[in-house]
Write an enzyme that holds these catalytic residues in place. Sequence first.
Site, PDB file in Angstrom:
ATOM      1  N   GLU A 297     -65.417 -38.542   9.801  1.00 24.24           N
ATOM      2  CA  GLU A 297     -65.817 -39.501   8.767  1.00 24.24           C
ATOM      3  C   GLU A 297     -65.971 -38.699   7.501  1.00 24.24           C
ATOM      4  O   GLU A 297     -66.909 -37.912   7.359  1.00 24.24           O
ATOM      5  CB  GLU A 297     -67.124 -40.194   9.171  1.00 24.24           C
ATOM      6  CG  GLU A 297     -67.402 -41.472   8.367  1.00 24.24           C
ATOM      7  CD  GLU A 297     -68.002 -41.195   7.004  1.00 24.24           C
ATOM      8  OE1 GLU A 297     -67.217 -41.111   6.029  1.00 24.24           O
ATOM      9  OE2 GLU A 297     -69.219 -41.046   6.899  1.00 24.24           O
ATOM     10  N   CYS A 331     -71.597 -42.547   1.942  1.00 21.30           N
ATOM     11  CA  CYS A 331     -70.185 -42.475   2.332  1.00 21.30           C
ATOM     12  C   CYS A 331     -69.489 -43.800   2.046  1.00 21.30           C
ATOM     13  O   CYS A 331     -68.348 -43.833   1.604  1.00 21.30           O
ATOM     14  CB  CYS A 331     -70.063 -42.141   3.821  1.00 21.30           C
ATOM     15  SG  CYS A 331     -70.804 -40.569   4.288  1.00 21.30           S
TER      16      CYS A 331
END
Length: 599
Positions: A297, A331
């Site tokens: 990720e 994120c």
Amino acid sequence: MAFWWPLLVLGFAYYACRFLLMLIPPNVPSIEVDSSDVLDDGTQTKENSYIYIPSKGRSTQLDKVQCYEPATMKYLGYFPALTPDEVREHVAQARKAQKTWAKSSFKKRRLFLRILLKYIIEHQELICETSSRDTGKTMIDASLGEIMTTCEKITWLIAEGERWLKPEYRSSGRSMLHKRSKVEFHPLGVIGAIVSWNYPFHNIFNPMLAAVFSGNGVVIKVSEHASWSGCFYARIIQAALVAAGAPENLVHIITGFAETGQALVSSVDKIIFVGSPGVGKMIMKNAAETLIPVTLELGGKDAFIVCEDVDVNHVAQIAVRAALQSSGQNCAGAERFYVHRDVYTSFVAQIVKIVKSICVGPPLAGKYDMGALCMQEHADRLQSLVDDALAKGAEIAIRGSFGNLGEDAVDQFFPPTVLVNVNHKMKLMQEEAFGPIIPIMKFSSDEEAIKLANDSNYGLGCAVFSGSQRRAKEIASQLHCGMAAINDFASNYMCQKKLHYGKGGFPHVLTKSLPFGGVKHSGFGRFAGVEGLQACCLVKSVVEDRFWPYIKTTIPKPLQYPVAENCFEFQQSLVEALYGLNMWDRLRALVNTSGCLSF
């Protein structure tokens, strides 16, 4: 009616009993975790609570991870940077514990989760304050990003985790009707995770929960920028393991720098990484040496699209939260705002109004809307992105205000900044900013918005707002990213359980919760949901005789060694008998197959 009446009564009684059972408090053990060294009681003096942190460059001391509060620069202590041999020892201990844990019942695993959930709910303030001190975020940002997300995942695992780890039966196909086919999910062994600093509590619990519930051990390297909080959170996990009767060495939290992470990658059975694309590529390279699976990720540059048929005031509030949550250090934060030209002016005006009211300061020193940046020198990088945009024609619409920052931590704060007249030639619209900047660009058509949103190396998530849900879904379906929120932002992360209504109006739960992850430079693989849980497993295909021992697999005589002269004719007829396009061809082939057997 006489027939249905008893069924309705029974159905009502069933759900009434379930409701009453929910009122009975579960018998979950309580745990005590020493937090005396993480509570700021105000007794520290300036001399022993501050250290010199170089304002530029990196420290050359690589044997210790120095920890401090970004919002105040108060010294928090240090933790050892583990050597490769020490990392391998941690993995070895976890591997030994995992062999015992792999045989544990789901009942025991659920008990472990319930103990954690009880502690989290009862100690929300402590957990959030610890995160706030170590990363600079506000208490409310910590609650939203650390507590709620973690509790949602624990709740889903308790309710549905076992179901998705049980054998899954599949079709055996035409040629294997006498077989029973299934997929089994076995623990991989020891899962390694290298996690980022932006949400230290959740980023530890996210891989740990799925790994442990699926029967694995786990070793997690916390960021050097959030080691202080990470090591406290490790105590919570250890106390819960002991209370649940699980092996104490099942979960390890380790600290260090790049060398520590490299050693972890080379020692475990799977690696999960949360961080930058550059480091993610190095993780993949190291993982290739042992050919272990990798989940990456790597951040995002999420698009936030606003059509002209929206309630501007409503969407503007969501937009500001999407950009400024945790000082923009998300994120899945919104980093590119595309607004239809018909509402562009009113949208910008509303954003400016909201941002003008925001005050930035040390989150535990007063009522502030936004806290500090976690990493040193990050404010300089954000300013360079703003300067590049200004040099290429952008304008600052508004910058938020600072509160009383204190002389020691001025460089750790960056005001929320709204930019207009931006375009894709600017670095700000291409590079992940990871900060409280709201660049707003106008578009004229849905096609243009889609083209702009897809013009990015990242592909984590997106948000699309329209008065027509059908229109919003149509736009979102054409965006190349891993997650899409329709008339909302980042709600995917909280969708671990959803109530639906089946036949007769009775509620049932759709439990195949949503995974989290992206494409392109945002990485690959998934956390959370069924996909994230099963990704912690060795997925094994198993075939067995359905009617054993009465029907067994035998090799047809024409195919037995030495093969018969008509072996290919037999095989050709068998294929047509099984897969022919119409019944007559299949029956004819079946007759031919029988003839070959009697030859």
